[in-house]
Design a protein around this motif. Structure first.
Motif, short mmCIF file in Angstrom:
data_model
loop_
_atom_site.label_atom_id
_atom_site.label_comp_id
_atom_site.label_asym_id
_atom_site.label_seq_id
_atom_site.Cartn_x
_atom_site.Cartn_y
_atom_site.Cartn_z
N GLU A 146 -2.32 55.13 20.30
CA GLU A 146 -2.10 56.36 19.42
C GLU A 146 -0.53 56.32 19.18
O GLU A 146 -0.11 56.58 18.15
CB GLU A 146 -2.30 57.66 20.08
CG GLU A 146 -1.86 58.84 19.11
CD GLU A 146 -2.22 60.07 19.96
OE1 GLU A 146 -1.92 61.17 19.43
OE2 GLU A 146 -2.99 60.14 20.96
N GLU A 165 0.13 53.55 16.42
CA GLU A 165 -0.24 54.30 15.27
C GLU A 165 1.00 55.14 14.56
O GLU A 165 1.29 55.45 13.45
CB GLU A 165 -1.45 55.34 15.35
CG GLU A 165 -3.02 54.08 15.59
CD GLU A 165 -3.93 54.68 15.62
OE1 GLU A 165 -3.89 56.12 15.77
OE2 GLU A 165 -5.05 54.42 15.82
N ARG A 166 1.42 55.93 15.73
CA ARG A 166 2.54 57.03 15.21
C ARG A 166 3.64 56.17 14.79
O ARG A 166 4.64 56.87 13.80
CB ARG A 166 2.98 57.73 16.47
CG ARG A 166 1.97 58.97 16.67
CD ARG A 166 2.20 59.68 17.80
NE ARG A 166 1.23 60.70 18.11
CZ ARG A 166 1.57 61.79 18.92
NH1 ARG A 166 2.62 62.01 19.59
NH2 ARG A 166 0.44 62.47 19.39
N ARG A 180 5.42 70.85 14.57
CA ARG A 180 4.03 70.03 14.31
C ARG A 180 3.63 70.39 13.09
O ARG A 180 2.74 69.59 12.49
CB ARG A 180 3.43 69.81 15.34
CG ARG A 180 2.17 68.78 15.42
CD ARG A 180 1.37 68.78 16.78
NE ARG A 180 2.17 67.95 17.66
CZ ARG A 180 1.73 67.75 18.77
NH1 ARG A 180 0.35 68.46 19.49
NH2 ARG A 180 2.33 66.97 19.62
N ASP A 207 3.26 65.06 6.03
CA ASP A 207 2.57 63.86 6.27
C ASP A 207 1.31 63.88 4.95
O ASP A 207 1.11 62.64 5.03
CB ASP A 207 1.94 63.62 7.68
CG ASP A 207 3.33 63.44 8.51
OD1 ASP A 207 4.36 62.78 8.16
OD2 ASP A 207 3.13 63.41 9.62
N HIS A 228 6.06 58.15 5.62
CA HIS A 228 5.92 58.25 7.16
C HIS A 228 7.40 59.44 7.56
O HIS A 228 8.02 59.69 6.79
CB HIS A 228 6.31 56.95 7.94
CG HIS A 228 6.28 56.95 9.45
ND1 HIS A 228 7.50 57.54 10.15
CD2 HIS A 228 5.40 56.79 10.34
CE1 HIS A 228 7.19 57.56 11.48
NE2 HIS A 228 6.22 57.08 11.62
N LYS A 275 6.49 64.38 17.48
CA LYS A 275 5.80 63.12 17.61
C LYS A 275 5.69 62.34 18.76
O LYS A 275 4.93 61.49 18.98
CB LYS A 275 5.82 62.25 16.55
CG LYS A 275 5.32 62.72 15.16
CD LYS A 275 5.04 61.45 14.13
CE LYS A 275 4.46 61.90 12.90
NZ LYS A 275 4.19 61.00 12.05
N THR A 321 -1.22 64.74 21.37
CA THR A 321 -1.92 65.66 20.57
C THR A 321 -2.22 67.13 21.45
O THR A 321 -2.01 68.41 21.34
CB THR A 321 -3.15 65.02 19.98
OG1 THR A 321 -2.42 64.01 19.21
CG2 THR A 321 -3.76 66.14 19.00
#
Length: 748
Positions: free
Chosen positions: A113, A116-117, A436, A443, A450, A456, A460
């Protein structure tokens, strides 16, 4: 009296220029360059104030992006390079993919994750490039040229070079703009400009020594202008690269007109050709300088500071050129009275051309009206666009690196969204969840490639235990994760938004403003500055052009003492701008920061020849000539210097196209086009319009030539036939003598 002064002091004047040349040269080269994008807009504008507040809250935002080919450079080498870059003076910190993922994993974010971020920020979507973000501190931002050079030295020491790496970012771009906009970078095309102008001067004047001396005085004018600008606190920037050529054009235009009038008066036996030439050229020269000043000063309606600075500097150059042109050129005529080419040498019969135009005025004016409609449609297609990347040629290494990073890693242009979570006491987690939520909305928009914020960095799913959550946030802050992204005791949160590839800066800003309407956020950063400047370009283009047209038209009407004459005089000066920019619209070329200045400047310059033409036309018309004959006499009087000065000016402008700096190149070819097309207005439209003026007289005769009224003490040339009308002599074949009849002019 004037002649006595120059006969006594001409050599002193010229030696004084030679003696002061080293001083003005040194003062002109003590210049400093400033191409900071953030300084384009004045500080009292809202977008600039927002950006200054952003810097106060979050610190300096100057980032260099290093793209690295992961297939050629391993993670260990990347970390080693980052460690060396951390030690460079001016570098605040380096962020690598491994460093950022390590922080995320320490806060409980799974590795996959976390990867991916940061994809689209530090890891390319296709895996072609990885990124190292090098943040600069205040010293690095203030001395960006030195800092960028030190970064490059580290990369060379580590044996990293293209295509293994790509270096870009705002500091790299501005450093390159400073280099290309510097005097050193302009030496080549400026030298070519000098060579071209020297060759044209030699053809026009006829003597190498006089041509070289005149060019030397022109260079002295350029350096004097720059020295005064710098002494008044001015700065050089990328637009100022065209200042030297502008001052050269102003000076040479006045000198060419003066020397042409002097030569013809000398050849026709006028007792004091020096004073005669000054009297012939002074009024139209001063009036044209005034209109040039009005065109240049109209640029100050723009809020873009480089445009304002250029307007003031070029206006100063026009004044210097007028003083030097009228003050020094007569000294050359005294020192070398016989070195100019005889006025009898001509390659075109302008009087006969005027008669041809008058006979065909109806189809010519109809054609002009048709072209006006056609190119008017093109004007409606004009659109503004400004992107600092476009200032570089596509083959420029900095531009190549920037495109590569933009395509394979991340966007360089960013919008900073500052979220205000309120002054009330709120837990860190509540503020983070609010940020967030807003970031997820951002996003999801197609304009966004991005985004990144402190939010971030956290997983989550947050820990259920308040103690565990508090410990996580304490760990994050202890790592320095909030550095540069949190301000005012965690009240302000910064979200850095990277734009999608196919979206322009103004489109992204408008999309985000609409998307976040109602949220407690502020948009700032370099991209909003550029977007605001882009809107300012288009509005100020029309405002400055309208102001230039209005003020110059008023000067025309007052100086010519006729509303009709003033409006007629402006028509052939407006239409070239109409035609050229209509063509630009058809070609789909956007109006950038350099192109927006050309309209106001061109109209101020082009009326120079119009004044010379109309002053002579009115003189002959008031003495009883028909409008057609007066127009022909005026063409014969001004046609040669008109063509010579326009060609010299246009060729000087075309030399700017050799610049590797795109704004300078565009400015050069567009100005050259406007000036060349203006010749059509002077040689076709103006005579055609004047031929419509009727005074109830019809005259058919052989081609007409204006003459200089002979001084009572001057000897009348043998075989001369006195004209039936003032200012006119028969063509040579109609003379009683077989010898060609010398042309002469009437003293105003």
């Amino acid at each position: 009296m004037l002649s006595r002064f120059y006969n006594a002091h001409s050599r002193t004047i010229l030696w004084l220029l030679v003696a002061t040349f080293p001083l003005v040269y040194w003062l002109a080269h003590a210049e400093k360059s400033n191409n900071d994008i953030e300084t384009w807009l004045p500080q009292n504008t809202a977008v600039r104030q927002n950006y200054e507040k952003f810097k106060q809250d979050f610190g300096v935002e100057e980032v260099v992006v290093l793209g690295v080919d992961p297939n050629a450079v391993g993670d260990e080498l990347v970390e080693s390079v980052a460690a060396r870059l951390d030690a460079v003076q001016g570098v605040r910190e380096c962020i690598t993919p491994q460093r950022l993922m390590t922080r995320m994993r320490a806060l409980g974010v799974p590795e996959q994750e976390a990867r991916e971020r940061i994809t689209g920020q530090l890891i390319g979507e296709g895996g072609q490039l990885s990124g190292v973000v090098i943040g600069l501190d205040e010293y690095g931002a203030k001395h960006r040229g030195e800092t960028v050079a030190a970064i490059r030295q580290v990369l060379e020491y580590c044996l990293l070079e293209r295509p293994e790496i790509a270096l870009t970012g705002s500091p790299v771009l501005v450093t390159e703009l400073d280099r290309l906009g510097s005097p050193e970078a302009s030496h080549t095309f400026f030298a070519i400009t000098l060579v071209i102008c020297l060759g044209l001067l030699k053809y026009s004047i006829g003597d190498w020594k006089l041509s070289l001396s005149l060019l030397g005085v022109t260079i002295w004018s350029i350096y004097l202008t720059k020295a005064i600008v710098l002494a008044c606190g001015g700065e050089m920037n990328f637009i100022m690269g065209a200042l030297s050529v502008m001052v050269m054009i102003f000076t040479l235009t006045i000198a060419v007109h003066y020397l042409d009038y002097y030569t013809e008066a000398r050849d026709h036996g006028v007792p004091d050709p020096l004073a005669f030439a000054l009297k012939e050229s002074f009024k139209p020269g001063v009036l044209s300088t005034i209109t040039t000043l009005l065109g240049l000063l109209s640029l100050n309606v723009s809020h873009i500071l480089p445009v304002q600075q250029f307007g003031y500097a070029a206006a100063l150059g026009a004044v210097v050129a007028m003083v030097v042109g009228f003050g020094v050129t007569p000294a050359f005529a005294v020192v070398w009275p016989d070195r100019t080419v005889s006025a009898e040498r001509t390659w075109f019969d302008f009087a006969k051309w005027g008669q041809w135009v008058s006979r065909r005025r109806t189809p010519l004016l109809a054609g002009a009206a048709t072209l006006t409609i056609i190119f008017g449609i093109g004007l409606t297609r004009l659109a503004p666009h400004i992107d600092p990347v476009d200032f570089l040629q596509r083959s420029n290494p900095v531009a190549i690196d920037l495109r590569r990073v933009n395509d394979q890693l991340t966007s360089i242009g960013s919008v900073e969204v500052v979220v205000d979570t309120g002054m009330a006491e709120r837990p860190f987690v509540e503020r983070m969840l609010e940020v967030r939520r807003i970031q997820e909305k951002i996003d999801a928009h197609p304009a966004v490639r991005h985004s990144f914020s402190v939010a971030k960095l956290f997983p989550t799913q947050l820990p259920d235990s308040p103690l565990a959550a508090a410990q996580m946030f304490s760990t994050a802050l202890g790592q320095g994760s909030g550095s540069g992204y949190l301000a005012q005791n965690q009240r302000l949160w910064r979200v850095t938004v990277r734009a999608s590839r196919d979206w322009k800066s103004n489109e992204v800003c408008n999309a985000l403003r609409e998307l976040l309407d109602g949220e407690n956020v502020m948009l700032t950063g370099v991209s909003p500055l550029i977007a605001d400047a882009q809107n300012e370009i288009f509005s100020s283009y029309w405002q400055s052009l309208a102001m230039a047209l209005g003020t110059i038209t008023l000067v025309m009407i007052v100086s010519l003492r006729s509303l009709t004459a003033g409006l007629i005089a402006m028509t052939p000066n407006i239409l070239p701008i109409w035609f050229v920019f209509g063509f630009v619209g058809y070609m789909g070329m956007p109006v950038d920061i350099g192109m927006m200045m050309t309209g106001s400047i061109a109209i101020g310059i082009s009326v120079d020849c119009t004044f010379h033409y109309l002053v002579k036309y009115q003189e002959e018309f008031k003495k009883g000539m028909t409008s057609v004959d007066a127009s022909c006499a005026a063409l014969a009087h001004t046609g040669k210097p008109l063509m010579e000065s326009t060609v010299i000016s246009s060729m000087g402008m075309l030399a700017l196209c050799l610049s590797r700096f795109t704004p300078t190149s565009r400015f050069g070819w567009l100005m050259a086009s406007l000036m060349l097309v203006s010749v059509i207005g002077e040689l076709i439209l103006l005579p055609a319009l004047l031929s419509l003026r009727s005074n109830g007289r019809v005259r058919t005769a052989a081609p007409l030539k204006p003459v200089v009224a002979m001084h009572p003490d001057a000897e009348t040339p043998a075989g001369r036939v006195e004209p039936k009308h003032p200012g006119i002599v028969p063509a040579p074949h109609m003379s009683a003598a077989k010898k060609p009849v010398s042309r002469a002019r009437r003293v105003i």
